[in-house]
Design a protein around this motif. Structure first.
Motif, PDB file in Angstrom:
ATOM      1  N   ALA A 297       0.830  -1.208   0.000  1.00 13.32           N
ATOM      2  CA  ALA A 297       0.000   0.000   0.000  1.00 13.32           C
ATOM      3  C   ALA A 297       0.864   1.257   0.000  1.00 13.32           C
ATOM      4  O   ALA A 297       0.544   2.238  -0.673  1.00 13.32           O
ATOM      5  CB  ALA A 297      -0.932   0.003   1.213  1.00 13.32           C
ATOM      6  N   ARG A 298       1.956   1.215   0.735  1.00 13.61           N
ATOM      7  CA  ARG A 298       2.845   2.381   0.823  1.00 13.61           C
ATOM      8  C   ARG A 298       3.596   2.637  -0.480  1.00 13.61           C
ATOM      9  O   ARG A 298       3.811   3.776  -0.879  1.00 13.61           O
ATOM     10  CB  ARG A 298       3.823   2.193   1.985  1.00 13.61           C
ATOM     11  N   THR A 299       3.992   1.572  -1.176  1.00 13.98           N
ATOM     12  CA  THR A 299       4.808   1.716  -2.375  1.00 13.98           C
ATOM     13  C   THR A 299       3.999   1.700  -3.668  1.00 13.98           C
ATOM     14  O   THR A 299       4.505   2.095  -4.715  1.00 13.98           O
ATOM     15  CB  THR A 299       5.858   0.592  -2.459  1.00 13.98           C
ATOM     16  N   GLY A 300       2.763   1.196  -3.611  1.00 10.57           N
ATOM     17  CA  GLY A 300       1.961   1.076  -4.822  1.00 10.57           C
ATOM     18  C   GLY A 300       2.331  -0.138  -5.663  1.00 10.57           C
ATOM     19  O   GLY A 300       1.821  -0.311  -6.764  1.00 10.57           O
TER      20      GLY A 300
ATOM     21  N   GLY B  51       0.868 -20.820   0.376  1.00 10.76           N
ATOM     22  CA  GLY B  51       0.486 -20.141  -0.854  1.00 10.76           C
ATOM     23  C   GLY B  51       0.103 -18.719  -0.520  1.00 10.76           C
ATOM     24  O   GLY B  51      -0.087 -18.364   0.648  1.00 10.76           O
ATOM     25  N   GLU B  52       0.005 -17.902  -1.551  1.00 13.33           N
ATOM     26  CA  GLU B  52      -0.338 -16.500  -1.326  1.00 13.33           C
ATOM     27  C   GLU B  52      -1.171 -15.965  -2.480  1.00 13.33           C
ATOM     28  O   GLU B  52      -0.852 -16.198  -3.637  1.00 13.33           O
ATOM     29  CB  GLU B  52       0.932 -15.673  -1.191  1.00 13.33           C
ATOM     30  N   ASN B  53      -2.217 -15.230  -2.129  1.00 11.52           N
ATOM     31  CA  ASN B  53      -3.000 -14.463  -3.094  1.00 11.52           C
ATOM     32  C   ASN B  53      -2.866 -12.995  -2.726  1.00 11.52           C
ATOM     33  O   ASN B  53      -2.955 -12.641  -1.547  1.00 11.52           O
ATOM     34  CB  ASN B  53      -4.483 -14.834  -3.061  1.00 11.52           C
ATOM     35  N   LEU B  54      -2.659 -12.173  -3.726  1.00 14.61           N
ATOM     36  CA  LEU B  54      -2.614 -10.727  -3.551  1.00 14.61           C
ATOM     37  C   LEU B  54      -3.705 -10.105  -4.397  1.00 14.61           C
ATOM     38  O   LEU B  54      -4.131 -10.680  -5.399  1.00 14.61           O
ATOM     39  CB  LEU B  54      -1.272 -10.146  -4.015  1.00 14.61           C
ATOM     40  N   GLY B  55      -4.112  -8.928  -4.011  1.00 13.07           N
ATOM     41  CA  GLY B  55      -5.064  -8.182  -4.817  1.00 13.07           C
ATOM     42  C   GLY B  55      -5.028  -6.718  -4.451  1.00 13.07           C
ATOM     43  O   GLY B  55      -4.603  -6.348  -3.362  1.00 13.07           O
ATOM     44  N   MET B  56      -5.444  -5.901  -5.406  1.00  9.81           N
ATOM     45  CA  MET B  56      -5.489  -4.457  -5.194  1.00  9.81           C
ATOM     46  C   MET B  56      -6.746  -3.938  -5.872  1.00  9.81           C
ATOM     47  O   MET B  56      -7.013  -4.255  -7.032  1.00  9.81           O
ATOM     48  CB  MET B  56      -4.245  -3.810  -5.799  1.00  9.81           C
ATOM     49  N   ILE B  57      -7.523  -3.164  -5.120  1.00 13.61           N
ATOM     50  CA  ILE B  57      -8.746  -2.576  -5.643  1.00 13.61           C
ATOM     51  C   ILE B  57      -8.638  -1.071  -5.464  1.00 13.61           C
ATOM     52  O   ILE B  57      -8.211  -0.596  -4.409  1.00 13.61           O
ATOM     53  CB  ILE B  57      -9.979  -3.124  -4.906  1.00 13.61           C
ATOM     54  N   GLY B  58      -9.003  -0.328  -6.500  1.00 12.39           N
ATOM     55  CA  GLY B  58      -8.928   1.128  -6.440  1.00 12.39           C
ATOM     56  C   GLY B  58      -9.826   1.710  -5.363  1.00 12.39           C
ATOM     57  O   GLY B  58     -10.910   1.195  -5.102  1.00 12.39           O
ATOM     58  N   GLY B  59      -9.361   2.764  -4.717  1.00  9.10           N
ATOM     59  CA  GLY B  59     -10.120   3.455  -3.687  1.00  9.10           C
ATOM     60  C   GLY B  59      -9.975   2.820  -2.321  1.00  9.10           C
ATOM     61  O   GLY B  59      -9.200   1.891  -2.128  1.00  9.10           O
ATOM     62  N   CYS B  60     -10.716   3.350  -1.382  1.00  8.68           N
ATOM     63  CA  CYS B  60     -10.688   2.855   0.002  1.00  8.68           C
ATOM     64  C   CYS B  60     -11.879   1.968   0.265  1.00  8.68           C
ATOM     65  O   CYS B  60     -12.688   2.232   1.148  1.00  8.68           O
ATOM     66  CB  CYS B  60     -10.652   4.027   0.977  1.00  8.68           C
ATOM     67  N   SER B  61     -11.995   0.942  -0.504  1.00 11.85           N
ATOM     68  CA  SER B  61     -13.141   0.053  -0.416  1.00 11.85           C
ATOM     69  C   SER B  61     -12.856  -1.082   0.554  1.00 11.85           C
ATOM     70  O   SER B  61     -12.386  -2.143   0.157  1.00 11.85           O
ATOM     71  CB  SER B  61     -13.461  -0.494  -1.801  1.00 11.85           C
TER      72      SER B  61
ATOM     73  N   CYS C  99      -5.634   6.949   0.134  1.00 19.79           N
ATOM     74  CA  CYS C  99      -6.952   6.373  -0.128  1.00 19.79           C
ATOM     75  C   CYS C  99      -7.189   6.088  -1.616  1.00 19.79           C
ATOM     76  O   CYS C  99      -8.318   6.072  -2.068  1.00 19.79           O
ATOM     77  CB  CYS C  99      -8.052   7.281   0.432  1.00 19.79           C
ATOM     78  N   ASP C 100      -6.128   5.845  -2.375  1.00 19.09           N
ATOM     79  CA  ASP C 100      -6.340   5.536  -3.793  1.00 19.09           C
ATOM     80  C   ASP C 100      -6.415   4.036  -4.064  1.00 19.09           C
ATOM     81  O   ASP C 100      -6.764   3.635  -5.162  1.00 19.09           O
ATOM     82  CB  ASP C 100      -5.275   6.201  -4.663  1.00 19.09           C
ATOM     83  N   GLN C 101      -6.107   3.194  -3.052  1.00 22.57           N
ATOM     84  CA  GLN C 101      -6.190   1.759  -3.267  1.00 22.57           C
ATOM     85  C   GLN C 101      -6.307   1.008  -1.943  1.00 22.57           C
ATOM     86  O   GLN C 101      -5.898   1.504  -0.894  1.00 22.57           O
ATOM     87  CB  GLN C 101      -4.970   1.249  -4.025  1.00 22.57           C
ATOM     88  N   THR C 102      -6.885  -0.177  -2.018  1.00 20.60           N
ATOM     89  CA  THR C 102      -6.948  -1.108  -0.899  1.00 20.60           C
ATOM     90  C   THR C 102      -6.223  -2.367  -1.333  1.00 20.60           C
ATOM     91  O   THR C 102      -6.462  -2.892  -2.417  1.00 20.60           O
ATOM     92  CB  THR C 102      -8.414  -1.427  -0.534  1.00 20.60           C
ATOM     93  N   VAL C 103      -5.299  -2.832  -0.484  1.00 21.90           N
ATOM     94  CA  VAL C 103      -4.435  -3.971  -0.805  1.00 21.90           C
ATOM     95  C   VAL C 103      -4.818  -5.172   0.060  1.00 21.90           C
ATOM     96  O   VAL C 103      -5.007  -5.032   1.262  1.00 21.90           O
ATOM     97  CB  VAL C 103      -2.951  -3.617  -0.572  1.00 21.90           C
TER      98      VAL C 103
END
Length: 169
Positions: free
Chosen positions: A78-81, A109-119, A158-162
């Protein structure tokens, strides 16, 4: 899927853009989760378990050992984008999980995801995205996984939620 001498390791595809290496984040720099982030983590677990149960699988149990590296990694992303499984120093994600104390004899195992905004309420969207990706789906529905570490972290602007989801057998 990659193998290690000590066990199976499931490597998931990334959702979103991949980026190059960045500066490492020591454990001491991990900030506490906000109340909303903690609530979102519980909601994500409920959604994941509802999905697993609907596929005839047992629910996952939250693991404190897996939560710590998940939170630190989501905060770093989240800090680095960035959206990457490997640490800034190039170590694969399983080094982070085993280094946190998870048994080297267990599959991870690992799953990552990023969604725009503070959702913080986007757990259902994230689950759908993972189910639409073969490698993420494989991790989410792997019957050998019994434990999970979760983090849902908002970027400071607040441009993304990780999302970081670390699975363990």
């Amino acid at each position: 899927m990659a193998s290690t001498p000590l066990g199976r390791v499931h490597s998931a595809l990334l959702i979103g853009a991949l980026a190059s290496a960045a500066i490492g984040v020591p454990a001491a720099q991990a900030a506490p989760l906000t109340r909303a982030e903690m609530t979102s983590r519980v909601t994500l677990l409920k959604e994941m378990n509802a999905t697993r149960v609907s596929h005839g699988l047992r629910p996952l149990r939250m693991s404190r050992v897996l939560n710590r590296p998940a939170v630190r990694h989501s905060q770093f992303l989240a800090r680095t984008g960035l959206l990457q499984h490997d640490a800034a120093n190039g170590n694969p994600f399983y080094v982070r999980l085993y280094g946190a104390g998870y048994s080297r004899r267990k599959a991870v195992g690992e799953n990552l995801g990023m969604i725009g905004g503070c959702s913080l309420d986007a757990s259902k969207v994230m689950i759908r995205m993972w189910l639409d990706s073969p490698s993420h789906r494989r991790n989410l529905l792997d019957p050998s996984y019994r434990y999970v570490g979760l983090a849902v972290v908002q970027a400071s602007n607040c441009d993304q939620t990780v999302y970081t989801t670390d699975f363990g057998g």
